[in-house]
Scaffold this motif. Structure first.
Motif, PDB file in Angstrom:
ATOM      1  N   ASP A 145      45.098  52.940  32.212  1.00 62.72           N
ATOM      2  CA  ASP A 145      44.106  52.696  33.251  1.00 62.72           C
ATOM      3  C   ASP A 145      44.004  51.219  33.601  1.00 62.72           C
ATOM      4  OD1 ASP A 145      43.165  52.175  30.757  1.00 62.72           O
ATOM      5  OD2 ASP A 145      41.158  52.999  31.058  1.00 62.72           O
ATOM      6  N   THR A 146      44.335  50.337  32.686  1.00 59.05           N
ATOM      7  CA  THR A 146      44.330  48.910  32.989  1.00 59.05           C
ATOM      8  C   THR A 146      45.331  48.596  34.099  1.00 59.05           C
ATOM      9  OG1 THR A 146      43.736  48.382  30.705  1.00 59.05           O
ATOM     10  CG2 THR A 146      44.660  46.604  32.032  1.00 59.05           C
ATOM     11  N   ILE A 147      46.532  49.157  33.984  1.00 61.47           N
ATOM     12  CA  ILE A 147      47.548  48.931  35.008  1.00 61.47           C
ATOM     13  C   ILE A 147      47.141  49.595  36.313  1.00 61.47           C
ATOM     14  CG2 ILE A 147      49.980  49.257  35.593  1.00 61.47           C
ATOM     15  CD1 ILE A 147      50.656  49.181  32.680  1.00 61.47           C
ATOM     16  N   TRP A 148      46.551  50.785  36.254  1.00 63.36           N
ATOM     17  CA  TRP A 148      46.087  51.445  37.479  1.00 63.36           C
ATOM     18  C   TRP A 148      45.122  50.564  38.252  1.00 63.36           C
ATOM     19  CZ3 TRP A 148      44.450  56.672  34.812  1.00 63.36           C
ATOM     20  CH2 TRP A 148      45.595  57.352  34.397  1.00 63.36           C
ATOM     21  N   TYR A 149      44.109  50.066  37.551  1.00 63.78           N
ATOM     22  CA  TYR A 149      43.081  49.272  38.228  1.00 63.78           C
ATOM     23  C   TYR A 149      43.621  47.928  38.690  1.00 63.78           C
ATOM     24  CZ  TYR A 149      40.059  52.736  35.998  1.00 63.78           C
ATOM     25  OH  TYR A 149      39.481  53.916  35.588  1.00 63.78           O
ATOM     26  N   PHE A 150      44.571  47.391  37.946  1.00 71.40           N
ATOM     27  CA  PHE A 150      45.160  46.109  38.336  1.00 71.40           C
ATOM     28  C   PHE A 150      45.986  46.274  39.610  1.00 71.40           C
ATOM     29  CE2 PHE A 150      48.057  42.413  37.660  1.00 71.40           C
ATOM     30  CZ  PHE A 150      47.067  41.430  37.602  1.00 71.40           C
ATOM     31  N   VAL A 151      46.767  47.342  39.678  1.00 69.15           N
ATOM     32  CA  VAL A 151      47.510  47.643  40.902  1.00 69.15           C
ATOM     33  C   VAL A 151      46.548  47.926  42.050  1.00 69.15           C
ATOM     34  CG1 VAL A 151      49.084  49.298  41.994  1.00 69.15           C
ATOM     35  CG2 VAL A 151      49.556  48.478  39.678  1.00 69.15           C
ATOM     36  N   ALA A 152      45.482  48.683  41.768  1.00 71.78           N
ATOM     37  CA  ALA A 152      44.500  49.023  42.798  1.00 71.78           C
ATOM     38  C   ALA A 152      43.852  47.772  43.378  1.00 71.78           C
ATOM     39  CB  ALA A 152      43.431  49.944  42.215  1.00 71.78           C
ATOM     40  N   MET A 153      43.611  46.767  42.547  1.00 76.21           N
ATOM     41  CA  MET A 153      43.026  45.533  43.054  1.00 76.21           C
ATOM     42  C   MET A 153      43.951  44.863  44.061  1.00 76.21           C
ATOM     43  SD  MET A 153      41.808  42.113  40.952  1.00 76.21           S
ATOM     44  CE  MET A 153      43.498  41.829  40.383  1.00 76.21           C
ATOM     45  N   GLY A 154      45.241  44.857  43.772  1.00 80.96           N
ATOM     46  CA  GLY A 154      46.186  44.271  44.708  1.00 80.96           C
ATOM     47  C   GLY A 154      46.263  45.031  46.017  1.00 80.96           C
ATOM     48  N   VAL A 155      46.132  46.346  45.949  1.00 79.80           N
ATOM     49  CA  VAL A 155      46.192  47.175  47.153  1.00 79.80           C
ATOM     50  C   VAL A 155      44.914  47.037  47.975  1.00 79.80           C
ATOM     51  CG1 VAL A 155      46.350  49.551  47.992  1.00 79.80           C
ATOM     52  CG2 VAL A 155      47.767  48.819  46.062  1.00 79.80           C
ATOM     53  N   PHE A 156      43.781  46.927  47.302  1.00 75.96           N
ATOM     54  CA  PHE A 156      42.475  47.016  47.953  1.00 75.96           C
ATOM     55  C   PHE A 156      42.274  45.962  49.045  1.00 75.96           C
ATOM     56  CE2 PHE A 156      38.048  45.683  48.217  1.00 75.96           C
ATOM     57  CZ  PHE A 156      37.418  46.879  48.524  1.00 75.96           C
ATOM     58  N   PHE A 157      42.520  44.714  48.733  1.00 77.12           N
ATOM     59  CA  PHE A 157      42.136  43.643  49.648  1.00 77.12           C
ATOM     60  C   PHE A 157      42.906  43.650  50.975  1.00 77.12           C
ATOM     61  CE2 PHE A 157      40.477  42.045  45.617  1.00 77.12           C
ATOM     62  CZ  PHE A 157      39.191  41.681  46.008  1.00 77.12           C
ATOM     63  N   PRO A 158      44.243  43.775  50.990  1.00 73.75           N
ATOM     64  CA  PRO A 158      44.917  43.851  52.291  1.00 73.75           C
ATOM     65  C   PRO A 158      44.470  45.038  53.132  1.00 73.75           C
ATOM     66  CG  PRO A 158      46.496  43.434  50.536  1.00 73.75           C
ATOM     67  CD  PRO A 158      45.204  43.793  49.872  1.00 73.75           C
ATOM     68  N   VAL A 159      44.195  46.168  52.468  1.00 73.00           N
ATOM     69  CA  VAL A 159      43.807  47.364  53.219  1.00 73.00           C
ATOM     70  C   VAL A 159      42.405  47.216  53.799  1.00 73.00           C
ATOM     71  CG1 VAL A 159      43.406  49.853  53.088  1.00 73.00           C
ATOM     72  CG2 VAL A 159      45.321  48.840  51.851  1.00 73.00           C
ATOM     73  N   VAL A 160      41.455  46.737  52.999  1.00 74.34           N
ATOM     74  CA  VAL A 160      40.077  46.638  53.487  1.00 74.34           C
ATOM     75  C   VAL A 160      39.964  45.602  54.595  1.00 74.34           C
ATOM     76  CG1 VAL A 160      39.249  44.905  51.829  1.00 74.34           C
ATOM     77  CG2 VAL A 160      37.664  46.585  52.759  1.00 74.34           C
ATOM     78  N   ILE A 161      40.678  44.486  54.471  1.00 71.60           N
ATOM     79  CA  ILE A 161      40.608  43.442  55.499  1.00 71.60           C
ATOM     80  C   ILE A 161      41.238  43.915  56.799  1.00 71.60           C
ATOM     81  CG2 ILE A 161      41.460  41.143  56.119  1.00 71.60           C
ATOM     82  CD1 ILE A 161      41.125  40.368  53.164  1.00 71.60           C
ATOM     83  N   ASN A 162      42.399  44.556  56.725  1.00 66.88           N
ATOM     84  CA  ASN A 162      43.056  45.041  57.940  1.00 66.88           C
ATOM     85  C   ASN A 162      42.275  46.182  58.582  1.00 66.88           C
ATOM     86  OD1 ASN A 162      46.020  43.944  58.608  1.00 66.88           O
ATOM     87  ND2 ASN A 162      45.658  43.780  56.407  1.00 66.88           N
ATOM     88  N   THR A 163      41.682  47.051  57.758  1.00 62.65           N
ATOM     89  CA  THR A 163      40.890  48.152  58.302  1.00 62.65           C
ATOM     90  C   THR A 163      39.667  47.630  59.031  1.00 62.65           C
ATOM     91  OG1 THR A 163      41.613  49.618  56.514  1.00 62.65           O
ATOM     92  CG2 THR A 163      39.656  50.271  57.749  1.00 62.65           C
ATOM     93  N   PHE A 164      38.960  46.696  58.419  1.00 60.79           N
ATOM     94  CA  PHE A 164      37.790  46.095  59.068  1.00 60.79           C
ATOM     95  C   PHE A 164      38.184  45.431  60.385  1.00 60.79           C
ATOM     96  CE2 PHE A 164      35.802  41.918  59.730  1.00 60.79           C
ATOM     97  CZ  PHE A 164      34.564  42.335  60.208  1.00 60.79           C
ATOM     98  N   THR A 165      39.295  44.691  60.388  1.00 59.75           N
ATOM     99  CA  THR A 165      39.746  44.026  61.605  1.00 59.75           C
ATOM    100  C   THR A 165      40.071  45.035  62.695  1.00 59.75           C
ATOM    101  OG1 THR A 165      40.675  42.220  60.279  1.00 59.75           O
ATOM    102  CG2 THR A 165      41.446  42.414  62.544  1.00 59.75           C
ATOM    103  N   GLY A 166      40.726  46.131  62.306  1.00 64.83           N
ATOM    104  CA  GLY A 166      41.061  47.155  63.293  1.00 64.83           C
ATOM    105  C   GLY A 166      39.834  47.801  63.912  1.00 64.83           C
TER     106      GLY A 166
END
Length: 277
Positions: A145-166
């Protein structure tokens, strides 16, 4: 006296669209260049390495790298490591991408949500992600789960920023029309905000997938699981089996390319109204 019928009409003016079409390379030419450029790079690398221009201790010839990758595949080591890494990447991507899309849309639709979350996102996004791994190990220990959440953190920010901008860039007239027709908040989400922001969401997902792959490599190198592509890169470096190290780096490159192609394919299916050249 000149015959009127013999007078030739002036040539029609060439439009900007016609000029653009003439200057735009064909799809066949673009695909050919896309295939030839990496091939020429590998051929040049091979020649320079065999000629001694590049030190083979640090830059082994591509043929040796492919041979090492083939050996890893035939022994089954590649598939075993891929099983671990792909499962971590998929789970981490889903954990990071799904809430990122929801929060990004909410930030774009609600000024209150945007005011509450945007400062936090803006503050946390620039923090070096590799520097946060010790915190994850401290909080979650040496588990999957440590690796899951660490990968998720990397995915989260580009997606949330681009989604908000869109969502924020969708013309307000569409929201006004939906409101005039009495559309509820959920209806606006599915029929206006989400389709309007979809091109940006696809871009965010592509960037997030690439960042998730980077985070996966860091976590597997430093997380102490003893398996995965990242671990094999680090282990090969420690054993100075440079061909194997490059082989697993090549795996990262191939998977990154495949992820970009998959996300792009899904994006074209979800946004058929976008004109692409």
């Amino acid at each position: 006296m000149t015959n009127i019928a013999e007078v030739t009409a002036p040539p029609a003016a060439v439009t900007a669209t016609q000029v653009k079409r003439r200057l735009t390379p064909s799809r066949t030419a673009l695909r050919t260049v896309s295939v030839l450029s990496p091939v020429l790079l590998l051929v040049g690398w091979e020649i320079l390495s065999r000629a001694g221009v590049l030190d083979e201790r640090f830059f082994p010839a591509p043929t040796l790298i492919f041979q090492a990758l083939w050996d890893e595949a035939t022994t089954g080591a590649l598939w075993e490591q891929s099983r671990h890494s792909l499962s971590r990447l998929v789970v981490g991507f889903l954990i990071g991408a799904v809430p990122a899309v929801v929060l990004g849309v909410a930030m774009g639709l609600s000024k209150m949500v945007n005011a509450a979350l945007r400062p936090i996102v803006s503050a946390l996004y620039p923090v070096p992600k590799s520097a946060v791994l010790p915190l994850f190990l401290l909080f979650f220990g040496l588990g999957e789960d440590t690796i899951w959440y660490f990968v998720a953190m990397g995915v989260f920010f580009p997606v949330v920023i681009n989604t908000f901008t869109g969502v924020a860039n969708v013309s307000g007239i569409y929201y006004d029309v939906a409101e005039n027709f009495g559309a509820k908040r959920a209806r606006v989400f599915w029929t206006v905000a989400l389709p309007g922001a979809m091109p940006n969401i696809i871009t965010g997902l592509e960037l997030g997938a690439g960042m998730g792959l980077i985070m996966l490599a860091i976590a597997e190198m430093m997380g102490g699981q003893g398996n995965g592509w990242g671990f094999m890169v680090w282990n090969s470096f420690q054993l100075f089996t440079i061909e194997s190290m490059y082989a697993y780096l090549l795996v990262f490159a191939i998977v990154g390319l495949l992820l970009a192609l998959i996300v792009g394919f899904v994006g074209r299916r979800l946004t058929p109204w976008i004109t692409r050249h």
